[in-house]
Design a protein around this motif. Sequence first.
Motif, PDB file in Angstrom:
ATOM      1  N   PHE A   3      27.368  33.801  28.049  1.00 49.81           N
ATOM      2  CA  PHE A   3      26.659  34.732  28.935  1.00 49.81           C
ATOM      3  C   PHE A   3      25.154  34.693  28.659  1.00 49.81           C
ATOM      4  O   PHE A   3      24.352  34.841  29.575  1.00 49.81           O
ATOM      5  N   THR A  23      33.222  34.654  27.111  1.00 48.09           N
ATOM      6  CA  THR A  23      32.677  33.540  27.907  1.00 48.09           C
ATOM      7  C   THR A  23      32.819  33.847  29.396  1.00 48.09           C
ATOM      8  O   THR A  23      33.771  34.518  29.810  1.00 48.09           O
ATOM      9  N   PRO A  24      31.887  33.337  30.207  1.00 50.71           N
ATOM     10  CA  PRO A  24      32.016  33.556  31.647  1.00 50.71           C
ATOM     11  C   PRO A  24      33.232  32.807  32.197  1.00 50.71           C
ATOM     12  O   PRO A  24      33.591  31.743  31.682  1.00 50.71           O
ATOM     13  N   THR A  25      33.852  33.352  33.216  1.00 50.22           N
ATOM     14  CA  THR A  25      34.953  32.645  33.885  1.00 50.22           C
ATOM     15  C   THR A  25      34.326  31.557  34.772  1.00 50.22           C
ATOM     16  O   THR A  25      33.115  31.596  35.045  1.00 50.22           O
ATOM     17  N   GLN A  28      32.151  32.781  37.549  1.00 54.97           N
ATOM     18  CA  GLN A  28      30.911  33.384  37.043  1.00 54.97           C
ATOM     19  C   GLN A  28      29.924  32.298  36.612  1.00 54.97           C
ATOM     20  O   GLN A  28      28.736  32.364  36.926  1.00 54.97           O
ATOM     21  N   GLN A  46      39.636  34.276  44.194  1.00 52.53           N
ATOM     22  CA  GLN A  46      40.509  35.420  44.418  1.00 52.53           C
ATOM     23  C   GLN A  46      40.323  36.474  43.347  1.00 52.53           C
ATOM     24  O   GLN A  46      39.726  36.218  42.313  1.00 52.53           O
ATOM     25  N   GLY A  48      41.159  38.420  40.227  1.00 52.89           N
ATOM     26  CA  GLY A  48      41.759  37.894  38.999  1.00 52.89           C
ATOM     27  C   GLY A  48      40.950  36.755  38.410  1.00 52.89           C
ATOM     28  O   GLY A  48      41.190  36.334  37.289  1.00 52.89           O
ATOM     29  N   THR A  49      39.975  36.251  39.164  1.00 54.58           N
ATOM     30  CA  THR A  49      39.157  35.135  38.674  1.00 54.58           C
ATOM     31  C   THR A  49      37.873  35.623  38.005  1.00 54.58           C
ATOM     32  O   THR A  49      37.118  34.827  37.466  1.00 54.58           O
ATOM     33  N   LYS A  51      35.656  37.388  39.881  1.00 53.84           N
ATOM     34  CA  LYS A  51      34.650  37.260  40.954  1.00 53.84           C
ATOM     35  C   LYS A  51      33.762  38.506  41.061  1.00 53.84           C
ATOM     36  O   LYS A  51      32.614  38.400  41.471  1.00 53.84           O
ATOM     37  N   THR A  52      34.287  39.667  40.697  1.00 52.43           N
ATOM     38  CA  THR A  52      33.477  40.887  40.831  1.00 52.43           C
ATOM     39  C   THR A  52      32.225  40.795  39.955  1.00 52.43           C
ATOM     40  O   THR A  52      31.115  41.046  40.424  1.00 52.43           O
ATOM     41  N   ALA A  53      32.434  40.401  38.699  1.00 53.02           N
ATOM     42  CA  ALA A  53      31.272  40.269  37.815  1.00 53.02           C
ATOM     43  C   ALA A  53      30.349  39.162  38.314  1.00 53.02           C
ATOM     44  O   ALA A  53      29.135  39.229  38.104  1.00 53.02           O
ATOM     45  N   ASP A 309      44.031  46.485  40.072  1.00 49.58           N
ATOM     46  CA  ASP A 309      43.847  45.937  38.732  1.00 49.58           C
ATOM     47  C   ASP A 309      44.468  46.879  37.710  1.00 49.58           C
ATOM     48  O   ASP A 309      43.834  47.814  37.256  1.00 49.58           O
ATOM     49  N   ARG A 337      48.037  38.733  33.621  1.00 53.19           N
ATOM     50  CA  ARG A 337      46.577  38.875  33.508  1.00 53.19           C
ATOM     51  C   ARG A 337      46.147  38.930  32.053  1.00 53.19           C
ATOM     52  O   ARG A 337      46.941  39.248  31.189  1.00 53.19           O
TER      53      ARG A 337
HETATM   54  P1  AMP Z   1      38.219  40.306  39.216  1.00 54.20           P
HETATM   55  O1  AMP Z   1      38.619  38.931  39.648  1.00 54.20           O
HETATM   56  O2  AMP Z   1      36.784  40.559  39.407  1.00 54.20           O
HETATM   57  O3  AMP Z   1      39.119  41.350  39.830  1.00 54.20           O
HETATM   58  O4  AMP Z   1      38.446  40.391  37.625  1.00 54.20           O
HETATM   59  C1  AMP Z   1      39.713  40.296  37.034  1.00 54.20           C
HETATM   60  C2  AMP Z   1      39.753  40.852  35.633  1.00 54.20           C
HETATM   61  O5  AMP Z   1      39.065  39.979  34.737  1.00 54.20           O
HETATM   62  C3  AMP Z   1      39.116  42.225  35.486  1.00 54.20           C
HETATM   63  O6  AMP Z   1      40.028  43.033  34.759  1.00 54.20           O
HETATM   64  C4  AMP Z   1      37.862  41.976  34.673  1.00 54.20           C
HETATM   65  O7  AMP Z   1      37.587  43.072  33.832  1.00 54.20           O
HETATM   66  C5  AMP Z   1      38.211  40.732  33.865  1.00 54.20           C
HETATM   67  N1  AMP Z   1      37.057  39.841  33.570  1.00 54.20           N
HETATM   68  C6  AMP Z   1      36.018  39.549  34.376  1.00 54.20           C
HETATM   69  N2  AMP Z   1      35.195  38.663  33.794  1.00 54.20           N
HETATM   70  C7  AMP Z   1      35.717  38.392  32.575  1.00 54.20           C
HETATM   71  C8  AMP Z   1      35.319  37.533  31.481  1.00 54.20           C
HETATM   72  N3  AMP Z   1      34.227  36.776  31.536  1.00 54.20           N
HETATM   73  N4  AMP Z   1      36.103  37.499  30.390  1.00 54.20           N
HETATM   74  C9  AMP Z   1      37.230  38.255  30.328  1.00 54.20           C
HETATM   75  N5  AMP Z   1      37.681  39.076  31.320  1.00 54.20           N
HETATM   76  C10 AMP Z   1      36.921  39.143  32.424  1.00 54.20           C
END
Ligand code: AMP
Length: 451
Positions: A3, A23-25, A28, A46, A48-49, A51-53, A309, A337
């Motif tokens: 990050f 680590t970033p997904t 991200q 989708q 779970g990936t 994507k929100t962050a 979630d 998850r």
């Molecule tokens: P989302 O796809 O945005 O709905 O995120 C799915 C889940 O992944 C959520 O519970 C987030 O809190 C978690 N998350 C997002 N980014 C990361 C990351 N880099 N490392 C671990 N978990 C993450």
Amino acid sequence: MTFEELNLSPAILKAITACGYTTPTPVQEQAIPLVMAGSDLIATAQTGTGKTAAFVLPALERLTVPSKVPGKGPRILVLTPTRELASQVMDAACKYGRGVRIRCGSILGGMPYREQMRLLSAPVDIIVATPGRLLDHLERGSVRLDRLEMLVLDEADRMLDMGFSEDMEKIVSRAPTERQTLMFTATMEKSVLGLAEKMLNNPQRIELAVRTSSHALIEQRLHVADNLSHKKELLRHLVSDASLTRAIIFSATKRDADELARELSRNGYPAAALHGDMNQIARNKTIERMRRGAIRLLVATDVAARGLDVNGVSHVINFDLPRFAEDYVHRIGRTGRAGANGIAISFVSSSELSYLERIERFIGKRLPEKNIEGLAPLSVLRRISGGNGSKRPGNSPGSRFAKPGGNKGKPASSGQGKSWGATAKPAAGARPSRAPAHQPVIEYRSRRPQV
Ligand code: AMP
């Protein structure tokens, strides 16, 4: 990549560390540098990936620099198809933005106006909204978009599906043209590309694998069901297993969700329904009860569960198969998850065969059929294709415009009025010895002993 390498501010990095992310997904890693460089973006990713962050973090980064435009309207606007998804985006913004001084809130249909008016009465940084209610505020003049710097269309394909196209266009027409626009979508259909063409300016494109690669920790299996009461027997068997700690059960209709939840509760299983006919307060309460463990079984429809979630979901049960293949992938993503294993079990009856075939083509594999002792189906489901990735003209995998073979485009419903645990009886019906293409075929082997 770390990050730190994404050049995020120390306050945002601190919040990420507090969330336990190391680590970033992939989404991200790819999206954040592009968004921070100011590009428009269209990304297939989708829930779970992470994507929100991928959009919230660069949005927060933008907010560390004060706005040059006076006024009260939002600097960042996120449009989502459902209230649940909006709440989750809001939660994420609060979580990641705890070290940044921001004012944010949601504008959602079905929620009281008074609080929304209060939110809009002072300068606001982030608004997460469902399109209908936001447009309502824009038309009343209670919010303006002249300060808008970034517009995010989250689950854009679903917003189109839900008929928000016109609302989105009206909203965008009131936003400054020099804004940055990000679009997240599970599918890259023609309609989505059409929307992108209208709303995005020379976008960068990121395509993440939509298929089951992200579902490596989910065991998927299939139970053939003769009819509704057989499905209920199978469900009762599954939920009586102690290894099922928390499950989301998907049904085709709101009525079925209510009925199943009631029947499960009557049979001593803590269960509740979650669907679009419930008001937002009731929905939030139900999700919270699930999170606290007061509910073990959540019977949901697709729209209500989109983006849901909840950690620790051990099983996803497709009581009815989804009509769209992407929904299958979304549904099973509610389990497995955060590195945990999950089990996704689907029931299929003869009337859902075309849905099954579509799902199998989409995910590129055949779902293994399993039988439960004493509950084996009397019928044999003969699958015509599936799992080889082949495409039929006019019936592309998961296409929302595809015509299902055997059920004339109607969602498969689990039916009504049968009581829990009733003895399964095979439906009568002639069986062709050879299957004409596209026709669901069901054969009867022998009668299951009546119990
Ligand atoms: P989302 O796809 O945005 O709905 O995120 C799915 C889940 O992944 C959520 O519970 C987030 O809190 C978690 N998350 C997002 N980014 C990361 C990351 N880099 N490392 C671990 N978990 C993450």
